[in-house]
Design a protein around this motif. Structure first.
Motif, PDB file in Angstrom:
ATOM      1  N   GLY A 167     -18.432  11.777  -4.411  1.00 24.60           N
ATOM      2  CA  GLY A 167     -19.095  13.060  -4.636  1.00 24.60           C
ATOM      3  C   GLY A 167     -18.195  14.062  -5.341  1.00 24.60           C
ATOM      4  O   GLY A 167     -18.634  14.778  -6.258  1.00 24.60           O
ATOM      5  N   LEU A 168     -16.923  14.100  -4.943  1.00 28.39           N
ATOM      6  CA  LEU A 168     -15.975  15.006  -5.595  1.00 28.39           C
ATOM      7  C   LEU A 168     -15.763  14.616  -7.056  1.00 28.39           C
ATOM      8  O   LEU A 168     -15.670  15.481  -7.938  1.00 28.39           O
ATOM      9  N   GLN A 169     -15.664  13.314  -7.308  1.00 28.31           N
ATOM     10  CA  GLN A 169     -15.473  12.858  -8.684  1.00 28.31           C
ATOM     11  C   GLN A 169     -16.690  13.185  -9.545  1.00 28.31           C
ATOM     12  O   GLN A 169     -16.557  13.573 -10.712  1.00 28.31           O
ATOM     13  N   ALA A 170     -17.881  13.014  -8.965  1.00 29.82           N
ATOM     14  CA  ALA A 170     -19.090  13.356  -9.707  1.00 29.82           C
ATOM     15  C   ALA A 170     -19.096  14.836 -10.076  1.00 29.82           C
ATOM     16  O   ALA A 170     -19.429  15.218 -11.207  1.00 29.82           O
ATOM     17  N   ALA A 171     -18.702  15.695  -9.120  1.00 27.73           N
ATOM     18  CA  ALA A 171     -18.659  17.127  -9.397  1.00 27.73           C
ATOM     19  C   ALA A 171     -17.595  17.457 -10.441  1.00 27.73           C
ATOM     20  O   ALA A 171     -17.810  18.281 -11.342  1.00 27.73           O
ATOM     21  N   LEU A 172     -16.439  16.788 -10.352  1.00 34.30           N
ATOM     22  CA  LEU A 172     -15.354  17.025 -11.303  1.00 34.30           C
ATOM     23  C   LEU A 172     -15.775  16.659 -12.719  1.00 34.30           C
ATOM     24  O   LEU A 172     -15.629  17.462 -13.652  1.00 34.30           O
ATOM     25  N   TRP A 173     -16.313  15.447 -12.899  1.00 36.83           N
ATOM     26  CA  TRP A 173     -16.667  15.011 -14.242  1.00 36.83           C
ATOM     27  C   TRP A 173     -17.868  15.758 -14.801  1.00 36.83           C
ATOM     28  O   TRP A 173     -17.969  15.960 -16.010  1.00 36.83           O
ATOM     29  N   THR A 174     -18.759  16.182 -13.914  1.00 36.47           N
ATOM     30  CA  THR A 174     -19.866  17.013 -14.381  1.00 36.47           C
ATOM     31  C   THR A 174     -19.349  18.325 -14.948  1.00 36.47           C
ATOM     32  O   THR A 174     -19.822  18.812 -15.980  1.00 36.47           O
ATOM     33  N   ALA A 175     -18.333  18.901 -14.266  1.00 37.32           N
ATOM     34  CA  ALA A 175     -17.733  20.138 -14.762  1.00 37.32           C
ATOM     35  C   ALA A 175     -16.988  19.911 -16.075  1.00 37.32           C
ATOM     36  O   ALA A 175     -17.042  20.737 -16.987  1.00 37.32           O
ATOM     37  N   VAL A 176     -16.306  18.755 -16.190  1.00 35.64           N
ATOM     38  CA  VAL A 176     -15.572  18.450 -17.423  1.00 35.64           C
ATOM     39  C   VAL A 176     -16.523  18.322 -18.597  1.00 35.64           C
ATOM     40  O   VAL A 176     -16.245  18.799 -19.707  1.00 35.64           O
ATOM     41  N   TYR A 177     -17.665  17.697 -18.367  1.00 37.52           N
ATOM     42  CA  TYR A 177     -18.639  17.485 -19.434  1.00 37.52           C
ATOM     43  C   TYR A 177     -19.586  18.669 -19.608  1.00 37.52           C
ATOM     44  O   TYR A 177     -20.459  18.629 -20.458  1.00 37.52           O
ATOM     45  N   SER A 178     -19.417  19.696 -18.791  1.00 38.41           N
ATOM     46  CA  SER A 178     -20.341  20.824 -18.819  1.00 38.41           C
ATOM     47  C   SER A 178     -20.433  21.430 -20.219  1.00 38.41           C
ATOM     48  O   SER A 178     -19.428  21.705 -20.877  1.00 38.41           O
ATOM     49  N   GLY A 179     -21.666  21.615 -20.691  1.00 41.23           N
ATOM     50  CA  GLY A 179     -21.894  22.211 -22.008  1.00 41.23           C
ATOM     51  C   GLY A 179     -21.970  21.211 -23.132  1.00 41.23           C
ATOM     52  O   GLY A 179     -22.377  21.546 -24.243  1.00 41.23           O
ATOM     53  N   THR A 180     -21.589  19.939 -22.855  1.00 41.16           N
ATOM     54  CA  THR A 180     -21.639  18.923 -23.916  1.00 41.16           C
ATOM     55  C   THR A 180     -22.878  18.056 -23.812  1.00 41.16           C
ATOM     56  O   THR A 180     -23.267  17.417 -24.789  1.00 41.16           O
ATOM     57  N   GLY A 181     -23.476  18.009 -22.599  1.00 39.30           N
ATOM     58  CA  GLY A 181     -24.644  17.150 -22.407  1.00 39.30           C
ATOM     59  C   GLY A 181     -24.238  15.756 -21.965  1.00 39.30           C
ATOM     60  O   GLY A 181     -23.185  15.256 -22.338  1.00 39.30           O
ATOM     61  N   ASP A 182     -25.099  15.130 -21.143  1.00 37.36           N
ATOM     62  CA  ASP A 182     -24.765  13.820 -20.586  1.00 37.36           C
ATOM     63  C   ASP A 182     -24.601  12.744 -21.651  1.00 37.36           C
ATOM     64  O   ASP A 182     -23.878  11.777 -21.465  1.00 37.36           O
ATOM     65  N   ASP A 183     -25.294  12.900 -22.773  1.00 38.58           N
ATOM     66  CA  ASP A 183     -25.284  11.850 -23.786  1.00 38.58           C
ATOM     67  C   ASP A 183     -24.149  11.999 -24.793  1.00 38.58           C
ATOM     68  O   ASP A 183     -23.985  11.181 -25.688  1.00 38.58           O
ATOM     69  N   THR A 184     -23.369  13.075 -24.677  1.00 43.36           N
ATOM     70  CA  THR A 184     -22.240  13.279 -25.592  1.00 43.36           C
ATOM     71  C   THR A 184     -21.017  12.577 -25.025  1.00 43.36           C
ATOM     72  O   THR A 184     -20.527  12.944 -23.960  1.00 43.36           O
ATOM     73  N   PRO A 185     -20.498  11.554 -25.688  1.00 43.49           N
ATOM     74  CA  PRO A 185     -19.385  10.799 -25.116  1.00 43.49           C
ATOM     75  C   PRO A 185     -18.036  11.453 -25.365  1.00 43.49           C
ATOM     76  O   PRO A 185     -17.849  12.189 -26.322  1.00 43.49           O
ATOM     77  N   ALA A 186     -17.105  11.183 -24.446  1.00 42.68           N
ATOM     78  CA  ALA A 186     -15.695  11.495 -24.667  1.00 42.68           C
ATOM     79  C   ALA A 186     -15.051  10.170 -25.040  1.00 42.68           C
ATOM     80  O   ALA A 186     -14.877   9.308 -24.189  1.00 42.68           O
ATOM     81  N   GLY A 187     -14.703   9.998 -26.329  1.00 46.33           N
ATOM     82  CA  GLY A 187     -14.338   8.674 -26.807  1.00 46.33           C
ATOM     83  C   GLY A 187     -15.614   7.858 -26.857  1.00 46.33           C
ATOM     84  O   GLY A 187     -16.554   8.193 -27.552  1.00 46.33           O
ATOM     85  N   TRP A 188     -15.683   6.778 -26.068  1.00 44.24           N
ATOM     86  CA  TRP A 188     -16.918   5.993 -25.994  1.00 44.24           C
ATOM     87  C   TRP A 188     -17.662   6.258 -24.695  1.00 44.24           C
ATOM     88  O   TRP A 188     -18.747   5.735 -24.464  1.00 44.24           O
ATOM     89  N   LEU A 189     -17.096   7.094 -23.777  1.00 42.15           N
ATOM     90  CA  LEU A 189     -17.640   7.295 -22.443  1.00 42.15           C
ATOM     91  C   LEU A 189     -18.641   8.443 -22.387  1.00 42.15           C
ATOM     92  O   LEU A 189     -18.323   9.572 -22.761  1.00 42.15           O
ATOM     93  N   SER A 190     -19.844   8.174 -21.896  1.00 47.38           N
ATOM     94  CA  SER A 190     -20.775   9.240 -21.560  1.00 47.38           C
ATOM     95  C   SER A 190     -20.456   9.721 -20.150  1.00 47.38           C
ATOM     96  O   SER A 190     -19.658   9.110 -19.426  1.00 47.38           O
ATOM     97  N   LEU A 191     -21.065  10.801 -19.739  1.00 49.05           N
ATOM     98  CA  LEU A 191     -20.861  11.312 -18.380  1.00 49.05           C
ATOM     99  C   LEU A 191     -21.252  10.258 -17.352  1.00 49.05           C
ATOM    100  O   LEU A 191     -20.541  10.039 -16.370  1.00 49.05           O
ATOM    101  N   ARG A 192     -22.378   9.593 -17.574  1.00 46.32           N
ATOM    102  CA  ARG A 192     -22.839   8.591 -16.624  1.00 46.32           C
ATOM    103  C   ARG A 192     -21.841   7.442 -16.512  1.00 46.32           C
ATOM    104  O   ARG A 192     -21.508   6.995 -15.416  1.00 46.32           O
ATOM    105  N   GLN A 193     -21.337   6.967 -17.629  1.00 43.09           N
ATOM    106  CA  GLN A 193     -20.360   5.869 -17.604  1.00 43.09           C
ATOM    107  C   GLN A 193     -19.065   6.301 -16.920  1.00 43.09           C
ATOM    108  O   GLN A 193     -18.458   5.536 -16.171  1.00 43.09           O
ATOM    109  N   THR A 194     -18.641   7.526 -17.174  1.00 39.55           N
ATOM    110  CA  THR A 194     -17.410   8.016 -16.553  1.00 39.55           C
ATOM    111  C   THR A 194     -17.544   8.056 -15.043  1.00 39.55           C
ATOM    112  O   THR A 194     -16.634   7.637 -14.307  1.00 39.55           O
ATOM    113  N   MET A 195     -18.660   8.553 -14.547  1.00 46.40           N
ATOM    114  CA  MET A 195     -18.849   8.653 -13.099  1.00 46.40           C
ATOM    115  C   MET A 195     -18.989   7.273 -12.471  1.00 46.40           C
ATOM    116  O   MET A 195     -18.497   7.037 -11.359  1.00 46.40           O
TER     117      MET A 195
END
Length: 255
Positions: free
Chosen positions: A25-53
């Motif tokens: 749960g903490l990791q989900a909250a952390l990565w959601t905050a990291v990706y905040s404003g970019t949208g779930d489908d915007t990847p960091a490298g090849w990772l989307s928010l869903r894949q990261t979590m």
């Protein structure tokens, strides 16, 4: 016996499961905050928010279920107090005994902690689908990871025949898994020279390759899996050699 023992200590297992869910749960909250404003489908490298979590959550459960520092400490304790001698009377090879026990523990902990945590934690990660084409790759990389992590812990435990304490080696193992195994983040996000070097170490195949397969990391290809297979075979041979060398130093009743 190890499966039954895991269920006997189910209170501890349930506590670990609750802790894993809190961490997920903490990791989900952390990565959601990291990706905040970019949208779930915007990847960091090849990772989307869903894949990261999914990667972070699966890694949390992975650490609980697979062979870890406890195996090396248990083997060290039996060597120090002499209980190891009774295991030589069992009509099964010493290495096979410990490998079978590790499999039993993993099955028990996975049933008690891994599956419930994955199901409960999965509610935070839906929708996430594992393509059927990746099922075989995931099973293969998971088996490779189990063999590698077992052999590393087993050889560290056996080193108690030669050194006073194995705790330092345990810490080195954990540090290498942290830095080279991809537990902080997927190795495919490392700088290219470091990424290409790390994949040749066994530590990457104890953590990163199965979790990379789970989230469909394109870097985990046939070449990477073959390297993992080679390491699993090499470390198993090294464990067999260490077993032979270590038991030669065992002295029973002066003989």
């Amino acid at each position: 016996m190890q499966i039954r023992l895991s269920f006997h200590y189910r209170t501890r297992a349930f506590s670990q499961g609750i802790g894993a869910l809190l961490l997920i749960g903490l990791q989900a909250a952390l990565w959601t905050a990291v990706y905040s404003g970019t949208g779930d489908d915007t990847p960091a490298g090849w990772l989307s928010l869903r894949q990261t979590m999914v990667y972070a959550a699966a890694g949390t459960i992975w650490v609980l279920c697979l062979p870890n520092l406890g195996l090396a400490r248990q083997l060290e304790a039996k060597i120090r107090d002499g209980r190891i001698t009774t295991e030589l009377l069992i009509p099964l090879g010493f290495f096979s005994q410990w490998f079978s026990a590790a499999v039993g523990r993993t099955v028990g902990i996975t049933a008690l902690v891994g599956l419930p945590s994955a199901l409960a934690g999965g509610a935070l990660l839906l929708p996430f689908d594992l393509d059927a084409d990746y099922a075989l790759q995931l099973a293969l990389t998971s088996a490779i990871a189990f063999v590698i992590l077992f052999n590393l812990s087993y050889m560290i435990g056996l080193s108690a025949f030669f050194i006073r304490r194995v705790e330092g080696l345990n810490e080195v193992r954990e540090a290498l898994l942290l830095l080279l195994g991809g537990s902080m983040m997927p190795i495919s996000l490392y700088p290219v020279p470091l990424r290409d070097a790390v994949v040749w170490t066994p530590f990457a195949h104890g953590f990163y390759t199965p979790l990379g397969s789970l989230v469909k990391d394109p870097f985990v290809d046939a070449h990477v899996i073959i390297i993992g297979l080679a390491w699993s075979a090499l470390l198993t041979a090294a464990s067999a050699l260490c077993t032979w060398s270590s038991l030669r130093k065992l002295v029973i009743a002066g003989g």
